[in-house]
Enzyme design. Structure first.
Site, PDB file in Angstrom:
ATOM      1  N   LEU A  39     -12.678   2.811 -20.164  1.00 61.18           N
ATOM      2  CA  LEU A  39     -11.515   3.524 -19.467  1.00 61.18           C
ATOM      3  C   LEU A  39     -10.471   2.420 -18.832  1.00 61.18           C
ATOM      4  CD1 LEU A  39     -11.760   6.109 -16.414  1.00 61.18           C
ATOM      5  CD2 LEU A  39     -11.326   3.957 -15.927  1.00 61.18           C
ATOM      6  N   ASN A  41      -7.294   2.226 -15.906  1.00 61.38           N
ATOM      7  CA  ASN A  41      -6.435   2.916 -15.098  1.00 61.38           C
ATOM      8  C   ASN A  41      -5.485   2.042 -14.742  1.00 61.38           C
ATOM      9  OD1 ASN A  41      -8.899   2.258 -13.445  1.00 61.38           O
ATOM     10  ND2 ASN A  41      -7.780   3.011 -11.813  1.00 61.38           N
ATOM     11  N   ASP A  42      -5.068   1.694 -13.351  1.00 59.04           N
ATOM     12  CA  ASP A  42      -3.810   1.217 -12.871  1.00 59.04           C
ATOM     13  C   ASP A  42      -3.483   0.046 -13.775  1.00 59.04           C
ATOM     14  OD1 ASP A  42      -4.726   3.034 -11.342  1.00 59.04           O
ATOM     15  OD2 ASP A  42      -4.794   1.590  -9.558  1.00 59.04           O
ATOM     16  N   GLN A  58      -6.814  -2.119 -14.730  1.00 59.16           N
ATOM     17  CA  GLN A  58      -7.981  -1.623 -14.168  1.00 59.16           C
ATOM     18  C   GLN A  58      -9.094  -1.056 -15.329  1.00 59.16           C
ATOM     19  OE1 GLN A  58      -9.413  -0.866 -10.693  1.00 59.16           O
ATOM     20  NE2 GLN A  58      -8.427  -2.945 -10.975  1.00 59.16           N
ATOM     21  N   TYR A 101     -10.432  -4.273  -7.493  1.00 61.21           N
ATOM     22  CA  TYR A 101      -9.623  -3.108  -7.639  1.00 61.21           C
ATOM     23  C   TYR A 101      -8.135  -3.665  -7.846  1.00 61.21           C
ATOM     24  CZ  TYR A 101     -12.731   0.925  -6.646  1.00 61.21           C
ATOM     25  OH  TYR A 101     -13.687   1.797  -6.732  1.00 61.21           O
ATOM     26  N   SER A 102      -7.244  -2.708  -7.812  1.00 56.40           N
ATOM     27  CA  SER A 102      -5.879  -3.118  -8.118  1.00 56.40           C
ATOM     28  C   SER A 102      -5.278  -4.111  -7.069  1.00 56.40           C
ATOM     29  CB  SER A 102      -4.914  -1.464  -7.925  1.00 56.40           C
ATOM     30  OG  SER A 102      -5.403  -0.940  -9.033  1.00 56.40           O
ATOM     31  N   ARG A 160      -6.140  -1.168   0.387  1.00 55.48           N
ATOM     32  CA  ARG A 160      -6.415  -1.713  -0.759  1.00 55.48           C
ATOM     33  C   ARG A 160      -5.012  -1.938  -1.772  1.00 55.48           C
ATOM     34  NH1 ARG A 160      -9.385   2.883  -1.521  1.00 55.48           N
ATOM     35  NH2 ARG A 160      -8.247   4.740  -2.737  1.00 55.48           N
ATOM     36  N   ASP A 161      -4.913  -2.526  -2.775  1.00 54.73           N
ATOM     37  CA  ASP A 161      -3.917  -2.616  -3.873  1.00 54.73           C
ATOM     38  C   ASP A 161      -2.775  -3.494  -3.270  1.00 54.73           C
ATOM     39  OD1 ASP A 161      -5.410  -0.889  -5.032  1.00 54.73           O
ATOM     40  OD2 ASP A 161      -4.099   1.127  -4.374  1.00 54.73           O
ATOM     41  N   GLU A 219      -1.813   5.065  -2.146  1.00 54.16           N
ATOM     42  CA  GLU A 219      -2.396   3.821  -2.847  1.00 54.16           C
ATOM     43  C   GLU A 219      -1.247   3.105  -3.312  1.00 54.16           C
ATOM     44  OE1 GLU A 219      -6.720   5.326  -4.375  1.00 54.16           O
ATOM     45  OE2 GLU A 219      -5.130   6.229  -5.532  1.00 54.16           O
TER      46      GLU A 219
HETATM   47  C1  FRU Z   1      -5.510   4.033  -8.149  1.00 56.83           C
HETATM   48  C2  FRU Z   1      -6.879   3.451  -7.467  1.00 56.83           C
HETATM   49  C3  FRU Z   1      -6.519   2.052  -6.479  1.00 56.83           C
HETATM   50  C4  FRU Z   1      -7.601   1.259  -6.696  1.00 56.83           C
HETATM   51  C5  FRU Z   1      -7.859   1.578  -8.384  1.00 56.83           C
HETATM   52  C6  FRU Z   1      -9.557   1.585  -8.442  1.00 56.83           C
HETATM   53  O1  FRU Z   1      -5.602   4.559  -9.192  1.00 56.83           O
HETATM   54  O2  FRU Z   1      -7.510   4.396  -6.774  1.00 56.83           O
HETATM   55  O3  FRU Z   1      -6.076   2.707  -5.396  1.00 56.83           O
HETATM   56  O4  FRU Z   1      -7.496  -0.003  -6.425  1.00 56.83           O
HETATM   57  O5  FRU Z   1      -7.298   2.789  -8.635  1.00 56.83           O
HETATM   58  O6  FRU Z   1      -9.685   1.640  -9.799  1.00 56.83           O
END
Ligand code: FRU
Length: 482
Positions: A39, A41-42, A58, A101-102, A160-161, A219
């Site tokens: 998978l 993601n970000d 991610q 995480y991001s 976060r992020d 986020e």
């Molecule tokens: C956004 C998020 C971020 C986090 C990451 C975890 O999609 O939820 O806030 O850092 O994905 O994978």
């Protein structure tokens, strides 16, 4: 063996075992970044460093759910030919044990700095979050420096992020946050040395620059100046869906205004969405070596139909959008595919059509298509475009509405997204094997979506209820090289 090495070996084993499944998947993407396995993601840490664009992301290499999270890594000299690297960060330390995480990247004194969130699940079902730093000399191998910011008072651990940038003598960081009263917000820090960070306070949000609560969590914030304006992009969660707004489970958008560097007050207009399609979230921007502000987003949506994507059967899920250049005009962001993507263009077809209550079939020979339509005149009710026997874009002139329809992933039923427009003069489409990105009026409104079509349909259907004068162009597109 240390934890870091052990995780990297497990990832390599997994790559050996299942990577070929994606290669054979008819839905694999040809000119979008996708996870090698598992998978994605970000997008994280977008940066230009030592003559290359770096895109981190991610990544859960072990499955298609949001469990394990490392930072995957690609780089490119031209946004077209990409190289895959070993993961930049794997969650091997106590302060990130449940996910790296991001976060974001910056270059300083010839080194590449990554700021990210260390996510920790506690035994009693709670969470801890740490804003962490890792530094690299070569852009490939990173040395973790550990947490540089711990959770401040007044916020929950949904904190976060980090996105970091420099202005004059100072570094700034915005972090996505939730207040103890469960309201989404963005928190600002400053630093002189990237190690010690001073809490400046909330940058925007309810009680600061807005009168009401706007979602329970924000986020992936990103703050920058463009075309004389200050822009805060973020991804709020918890907004109620309305007829023409907030139709997905989670949103991504921006507020534009002006940030007073002395008082740190940010005066801004209302939240505007960046995308109206099904699959767009957690965008991040950076400035490249040509001074362009480029945005890349996750071409996916969390918690909505995720395991219904048929690619899950081949052990991969989600992708990133194409890179888009941003401009600010008339109080809104315009997004356009970056120019480099033109190098993917192959054979070209071009024609002018005058259509009166007509359906026109236009041959397309590959699924990989770029289509550009200029609408020079349109008197009538509806103008639509239907592709791959699956998705359909319709402009309803009287209502000033554009709809995007696709077939659901889990049953043969249509689902729709909408946006309001004053007019539609220009439509620009980039279609990959299972994704489509549609830019209306030179990027004023955008629809980004995945779709899965079994059809081998070799035409596109253009329908006009009324009379229209159009200029049509399409190109077959090439694949990225890996
Ligand atoms: C956004 C998020 C971020 C986090 C990451 C975890 O999609 O939820 O806030 O850092 O994905 O994978």
């Amino acid at each position: 063996m240390n934890k870091d090495l052990q995780l990297r070996e497990e990832i390599n084993k997994r790559l050996e075992q299942v990577r070929t499944k994606k290669m054979k998947d008819p839905y694999r993407l040809a000119f979008h970044l996708t996870p090698p396995v598992g998978l994605m993601n970000d997008p994280n840490g977008l940066v230009y460093f030592k003559d290359k664009y770096h895109v981190f992301f991610q990544w859960n290499p072990f499955g298609t759910k949001h469990t394990f999270k490392a930072w995957g890594h690609f780089s490119s000299e031209d946004f077209i030919q990409w190289e895959e690297h070993p993961p930049a960060l794997v969650p091997s330390e106590w302060y990130e044990k449940d996910g790296c995480y991001s976060g974001s990247a910056l270059t300083h004194q010839g080194k590449l700095y990554l700021f990210y969130t260390g996510n920790v699940r506690t035994n009693n079902g709670g969470r801890e979050s740490y804003q962490c730093l890792a530094v690299s000399e070569d852009g490939i191998h990173f040395e973790k420096q550990g947490p540089v910011i711990e959770l401040p008072k007044g916020y929950t651990s949904d904190f976060r992020d980090p996105k970091v940038w420099r202005e004059k003598d100072r570094w700034y960081m915005v972090v996505g946050a939730q207040t103890e009263s469960l309201e989404g917000t963005v928190v600002l820090y400053s630093s002189l040395d990237l190690l010690k960070w001073k809490l400046e306070g909330p940058l925007a949000g309810p009680g600061i620059s807005m009168s009401n609560k706007f979602g329970y969590m924000w986020e992936c914030p990103d703050f920058f100046s463009l075309d004389g304006k200050d822009v805060l992009i973020y991804s709020p969660q918890g907004l109620e869906s309305q007829q023409y707004q907030f139709q997905n489970l989670y949103q991504s958008g921006y507020i534009i205004g002006s940030w007073n560097r002395q008082t740190k007050r940010f005066e801004h207009g209302k939240f505007q969405e960046l995308d109206y399609g099904f699959d767009f979230y957690a965008p991040q921007t950076f400035t490249d070596n040509k001074k362009r502000r480029i945005l890349i987003a996750w071409m996916g949506m969390g918690d909505e139909q995720e395991q219904n994507h048929p690619t899950v059967q081949n052990d991969w899920l989600h992708a990133l959008t194409i890179p888009r250049e941003l401009r600010v005009k008339g109080g809104r962001i315009y997004q356009r595919p970056i120019n480099e993507l033109k190098t993917l263009r192959k054979s070209h077809f071009e024609a002018s059509f005058n259509l009166v209550h007509e359906q026109k079939e236009i041959d397309i020979y590959t699924q990989l298509q770029e289509i550009m339509i200029e609408i020079n005149k349109f008197d009538g009710k509806e103008l639509s475009l239907h592709l791959q026997g699956n998705w359909k874009l319709t402009y309803f002139k009287d209502q000033g509405v554009v709809t995007f329809e696709r077939m659901r992933f889990d049953r043969s039923e249509k689902e729709t997204r909408k946006c309001l427009v004053e007019t539609v003069k220009h439509i620009h489409i980039l279609q990959d094997h299972s994704s489509v990105e549609i830019f209306l009026n030179n990027g004023e409104k955008v629809f980004t979506s995945r779709f899965y079509s079994e059809s081998t349909c070799t035409h596109c259907l253009l329908s006009v209820d009324g009379s229209a004068a159009l200029h049509w162009q399409n190109w077959d597109l090439d694949s990225f090289c890996f």
